[in-house]
Write a protein that holds these residues in place. Structure first.
Motif, PDB file in Angstrom:
ATOM      1  N   HIS A  37      10.826 -31.540 -29.886  1.00 48.32           N
ATOM      2  CA  HIS A  37      10.401 -32.846 -29.374  1.00 48.32           C
ATOM      3  C   HIS A  37       9.024 -33.097 -29.953  1.00 48.32           C
ATOM      4  N   TRP A  38       8.754 -34.331 -30.304  1.00 45.58           N
ATOM      5  CA  TRP A  38       7.630 -34.637 -31.181  1.00 45.58           C
ATOM      6  C   TRP A  38       6.547 -35.426 -30.434  1.00 45.58           C
ATOM      7  N   GLY A  39       5.406 -34.766 -30.200  1.00 41.57           N
ATOM      8  CA  GLY A  39       4.231 -35.474 -29.706  1.00 41.57           C
ATOM      9  C   GLY A  39       4.092 -35.583 -28.212  1.00 41.57           C
ATOM     10  N   TYR A  40       4.883 -34.841 -27.445  1.00 40.12           N
ATOM     11  CA  TYR A  40       4.782 -34.952 -25.987  1.00 40.12           C
ATOM     12  C   TYR A  40       5.359 -33.713 -25.310  1.00 40.12           C
ATOM     13  N   PHE A  41       4.892 -33.473 -24.084  1.00 41.56           N
ATOM     14  CA  PHE A  41       5.513 -32.525 -23.163  1.00 41.56           C
ATOM     15  C   PHE A  41       6.196 -33.341 -22.081  1.00 41.56           C
ATOM     16  N   SER A  42       7.365 -32.887 -21.620  1.00 40.01           N
ATOM     17  CA  SER A  42       8.100 -33.676 -20.632  1.00 40.01           C
ATOM     18  C   SER A  42       8.942 -32.799 -19.722  1.00 40.01           C
ATOM     19  N   LYS A  43       8.856 -33.092 -18.429  1.00 42.14           N
ATOM     20  CA  LYS A  43       9.696 -32.401 -17.448  1.00 42.14           C
ATOM     21  C   LYS A  43      11.146 -32.882 -17.513  1.00 42.14           C
ATOM     22  N   LEU A  44      11.374 -33.967 -18.258  1.00 45.10           N
ATOM     23  CA  LEU A  44      12.728 -34.513 -18.396  1.00 45.10           C
ATOM     24  C   LEU A  44      13.457 -33.963 -19.619  1.00 45.10           C
ATOM     25  N   GLU A  45      12.724 -33.244 -20.475  1.00 43.56           N
ATOM     26  CA  GLU A  45      13.313 -32.722 -21.705  1.00 43.56           C
ATOM     27  C   GLU A  45      14.314 -31.619 -21.378  1.00 43.56           C
TER      28      GLU A  45
END
Length: 324
Positions: A37-45
């Motif tokens: 995943h490019w450019g972010y951290f996410s709890k939805l990933e």
């Protein structure tokens, strides 16, 4: 600081938790467009890999600067090609940044879900080894950008004039940003980086027709025009306004390699997605030269499984990241 890993990537070996069981087999998370995943951290990933506490995992990483020289850092590497593919009809990783507008830059491999990890727990990640990623010819290259961020954003040039970066500094048509492509070599059993060539950042138009006159959007590919470069980037639909200015015989600095991971951490609970550039309570873009082999990082878990991701591996750096 010598920017990293524009080598195309590094291999990181780490256990997902502090307690390591040597009898457990190694797991591997390969680099490709499905696993980043490019450019972010996410709890939805969605997790790309699920492991138990104590697991040892090999994680492949890529630099967002790799397309500064497609031929040396991407071409012939299927994983890298899938990540950086961007033509008039295909964009290998379409979302870049927390909002999707390029507001985060790091290519992050993951996330890795750690079984039984719950909010309030600590996930400890020990870095066991780091190895440079080889290109199709068995060599390793990287990229360093002297750009609008870091030192150049806060200090004038040697002649006292301001550093320019196109429309970002309200100086359209003027740009001092310079990219250095370096090569990694071995001498006496140690790795070093040396300058291969340099070029001034050109005004580039991407395959979607957007023109940018400074280093702005992650994954921008440079359509080089020197003899010996392939036409791959141009064939994908990238164009430039004018020929690129090169320095083909730069000072042959010899820089000791100190591989470390620039951006590694867990997904925060505070937002659905967060920009990968600012550090977080759960880790992220720390850019610390000490986060290398032998270091153990301890991250506070805020969401189930922790959701560990990493990227932005560096070849060498001083006590700060003065440029990119």
């Amino acid at each position: 600081m010598v920017n990293p890993m524009a080598v195309g990537g590094l291999f990181l070996v780490l256990p997902a938790m502090t307690v390591a069981f040597s009898t457990l087999p190694h797991r591997r998370l390969e680099l490709n467009s499905d696993n980043v995943h490019w450019g972010y951290f996410s709890k939805l990933e969605q997790p790309r890999l699920t492991v138990s506490s104590g697991a040892t995992v090999v994680v492949e990483m890529a630099s967002h600067h790799a397309c500064d020289d497609y031929d040396k850092m991407i071409k012939g590497d299927e994983g890298m090609e899938s990540v950086f593919e961007w033509t008039t009809s295909v964009k290998g990783v379409s979302r870049r940044g927390a909002t999707g507008s390029g507001d985060g830059v790091h290519v992050l491999t993951g996330p890795i879900y750690v079984e039984d990890a719950q909010p309030g727990d600590i996930i400890s990640v020990e870095i066991l080894d780091l190895q440079p990623r080889l290109n199709a010819e068995g060599k390793t290259y990287g990229s360093n950008a002297a750009a609008w961020w870091g030192y150049q954003a806060r200090a004038p040039k040697a002649d006292g004039s301001a550093f320019t970066a196109g429309t970002f500094t309200n100086t359209p048509g003027q740009n001092d940003e310079t990219v250095t492509i370096y090569e990694i070599y071995s001498e006496g059993g140690e790795l070093y980086a040396t300058l291969a060539y340099q070029f001034s950042w050109p005004t580039v138009t991407d395959p979607d027709g957007v023109e940018r006159d400074y280093i702005q959007y992650p994954g921008t590919c440079v359509p080089h025009d020197l003899e010996g470069f392939s036409s791959t980037v141009s064939d994908m639909g990238w164009t430039k306004v004018s020929p690129i200015s090169y320095v083909l015989d730069p000072f042959k600095a010899k820089i000791p390699v100190n591989m470390h991971v620039g951006c590694m951490g867990l997904a925060p609970a505070s937002h659905d997605s967060v920009d990968s550039i600012p550090p977080m309570p759960t880790g992220g873009n720390l850019d610390d030269k000490r986060i290398g082999v032998g270091t153990t990082m301890h991250y506070k878990v805020e969401v189930a499984g922790g959701l560990l991701s990493m990227g932005d591996a560096h070849m060498a750096q001083g006590d700060s990241e003065m440029d990119g």
